[in-house]
Motif scaffolding. Structure first.
Motif, PDB file in Angstrom:
ATOM      1  N   SER A  24      10.616  65.554  26.802  1.00 31.12           N
ATOM      2  CA  SER A  24      11.767  65.621  27.075  1.00 31.12           C
ATOM      3  C   SER A  24      11.493  65.721  28.612  1.00 31.12           C
ATOM      4  O   SER A  24      11.752  66.977  29.905  1.00 31.12           O
TER       5      SER A  24
ATOM      6  N   SER B  77      16.872  71.337  27.899  1.00 34.45           N
ATOM      7  CA  SER B  77      17.853  70.330  28.223  1.00 34.45           C
ATOM      8  C   SER B  77      18.559  69.348  27.465  1.00 34.45           C
ATOM      9  O   SER B  77      18.541  68.082  28.302  1.00 34.45           O
ATOM     10  N   ILE B  78      17.409  69.061  26.589  1.00 39.27           N
ATOM     11  CA  ILE B  78      18.553  67.608  26.007  1.00 39.27           C
ATOM     12  C   ILE B  78      18.318  67.840  23.884  1.00 39.27           C
ATOM     13  O   ILE B  78      18.200  67.765  22.868  1.00 39.27           O
TER      14      ILE B  78
ATOM     15  N   ASP C   7      21.351  70.714  21.764  1.00 39.74           N
ATOM     16  CA  ASP C   7      23.035  70.241  22.045  1.00 39.74           C
ATOM     17  C   ASP C   7      22.740  72.659  21.141  1.00 39.74           C
ATOM     18  O   ASP C   7      22.659  72.303  20.031  1.00 39.74           O
TER      19      ASP C   7
ATOM     20  N   ARG D 169      17.250  60.815  19.858  1.00 41.32           N
ATOM     21  CA  ARG D 169      18.089  61.029  20.515  1.00 41.32           C
ATOM     22  C   ARG D 169      19.288  59.724  20.416  1.00 41.32           C
ATOM     23  O   ARG D 169      18.666  58.311  20.920  1.00 41.32           O
TER      24      ARG D 169
ATOM     25  N   GLY E 188      21.844  57.728  25.763  1.00 44.26           N
ATOM     26  CA  GLY E 188      21.075  57.816  26.736  1.00 44.26           C
ATOM     27  C   GLY E 188      20.407  56.348  27.364  1.00 44.26           C
ATOM     28  O   GLY E 188      20.226  55.697  28.416  1.00 44.26           O
TER      29      GLY E 188
ATOM     30  N   TYR F 266      23.798  62.876  23.397  1.00 41.06           N
ATOM     31  CA  TYR F 266      22.767  62.360  23.692  1.00 41.06           C
ATOM     32  C   TYR F 266      21.722  63.048  24.030  1.00 41.06           C
ATOM     33  O   TYR F 266      20.121  63.453  24.561  1.00 41.06           O
ATOM     34  N   TYR F 267      21.729  64.042  22.956  1.00 38.31           N
ATOM     35  CA  TYR F 267      21.287  65.435  22.058  1.00 38.31           C
ATOM     36  C   TYR F 267      20.149  65.086  20.538  1.00 38.31           C
ATOM     37  O   TYR F 267      20.766  64.405  20.735  1.00 38.31           O
TER      38      TYR F 267
END
Ligand code: COA
Length: 328
Positions: free
Chosen positions: A85, A147-148, A150, A195, A198, A214-215
């Motif tokens: 991350s 930050s990654i 959902d 993921r 992205g 993206y998650y």
């Protein structure tokens, strides 16, 4: 028993101030404290502030470690950083850490093995020292998983947390250090925990924001089964390579993803739970950082003392899995 080439010299860790309880999730998602505790053992996790970066957390863990060992950043010749991350995709997280730490003499690179990254990083460090390419290596694992993940997906959001942990790897002079290690992977199962968007195959676009690709996506039940089998396999191999049996191990520090996975691993390895370090209840799954955070806590609270034999085991996206026996 093999004489160790390298030792793990000291520990440091950092976890964000903010503790987020299961109740906070139950206010925004269809979940409950009871479900989360029963299925995972997690009660709360630490969440980094928006301006608290992966690099900041890695720096805080590294500075604590350096202070405790009486070292300056300029004493480091290599930085190996394990993360899934990072603050940005290029350059490596390790180079950002090298800059803000002021480790002017250090080479720096990331290891991408998800939750297994810290153990992979230790093995790479051992190899560099054995090849006389390095002398003083900072191995740090740092994750800003919030930050990654959902925040609208109850099946993954409740599992993860943020934090960082670190150690120094240097040549062993006193019989202490890594006695055996084992690393494996199976990329055919990558899409059970990944993921999707992205990167190069699905570059950032509007659709990506809408479909949340993206998650982190995870097939929880399949991952659970693979984790139990792989961590059992890893414990067996590390013990065999070290020429030891379960009764020789004083403390097991497993990757902290889920208490049910930890209990199954300990049972398979033949270790009672009082020989297992567990803090997933307070930090959730901090991926690569989970083992070094637990290691630091075990040292600081006196649970791990010199002379003990330690077994590490981890499993993560990739899939990757690894184990290590250490004379502490
Ligand atoms: N709260 C309430 N219900 C939830 C939930 C939550 N937070 N998350 C999932 N559920 C629901 C599912 O939607 C499903 O509902 P359904 O039966 O109506 O479809 C039900 O619970 C069972 O889901 P399942 O995924 O089969 O549950 P589980 O017992 O396998 O537990 C995990 C889910 C994620 C806790 C578990 O699979 C796990 O820990 N997997 C490994 C995760 C992990 O460690 N990943 C990182 C590896 S490094």
């Amino acid at each position: 028993m093999k004489r160790p080439i390298v030792e793990l010299w000291g520990t440091g860790c950092y976890t964000p101030q903010r503790a987020m309880t299961n109740e906070e999730f139950s206010k925004r998602l269809d979940t409950s404290d009871q479900w989360i505790v029963e299925r995972t053992g997690i009660r709360e996790r630490r969440v980094a502030e928006p301006n608290e970066s992966n690099a900041c957390m890695a720096k805080a863990a590294a500075e604590q470690l350096l202070r405790r060992n009486g070292l300056a950043p300029s004493d480091l010749d290599t930085i190996i950083l394990a993360t899934c991350s990072p603050d940005r995709l290029l350059p490596s997280q390790a180079c950002d850490l090298q800059a803000i730490l002021g480790a002017k003499s250090a080479a720096a690179f990331d290891v991408g093995a998800a939750c297994t990254g810290f153990l992979y990083g230790l093995s790479v460090a051992e190899g560099l020292i054995a090849a006389e390419q390095a002398k003083t290596i900072l191995v740090v694992a740092s994750e800003k998983l919030t930050s990654i993940m959902d925040w609208t997906d109850r099946a993954t959001a409740v599992l993860f947390g943020d934090g960082a942990g670190a150690t120094i790897v240097r040549r062993s002079t006193n019989g202490r250090g890594i006695l055996a290690s084992y690393m494996r992977s199976d990329g055919t199962l990558a899409e059970l925990l990944y993921r999707p968007g992205g990167g190069g195959t699905h570059p950032p676009d509007e659709a990506l924001l809408k479909d949340h690709s993206y998650y982190i996506k995870m097939a929880g039940r399949e991952v659970f089964k693979a984790a139990v089998l792989s961590m059992a396999d890893a414990c067996d191999h590390a013990l065999e390579r070290a020429g030891l049996v379960a009764a020789d191990i004083d403390l097991l520090i497993p990757h902290q993803a889920n208490t049910r996975i930890i209990e199954a691993t300990a049972k398979h390895a033949g270790l009672p739970m009082d020989k297992v370090y567990v803090n997933v209840d307070r930090f959730g799954n901090t991926s690569a950082a989970s083992i070094p955070i637990a290691l630091d806590e075990a040292v600081q609270c006196g649970r791990l003392v010199p002379g003990m034999k330690l077994l590490f085991v981890a499993f993560g996206a990739g899939f990757t899995w690894a184990s290590m026996v250490v004379q502490w």
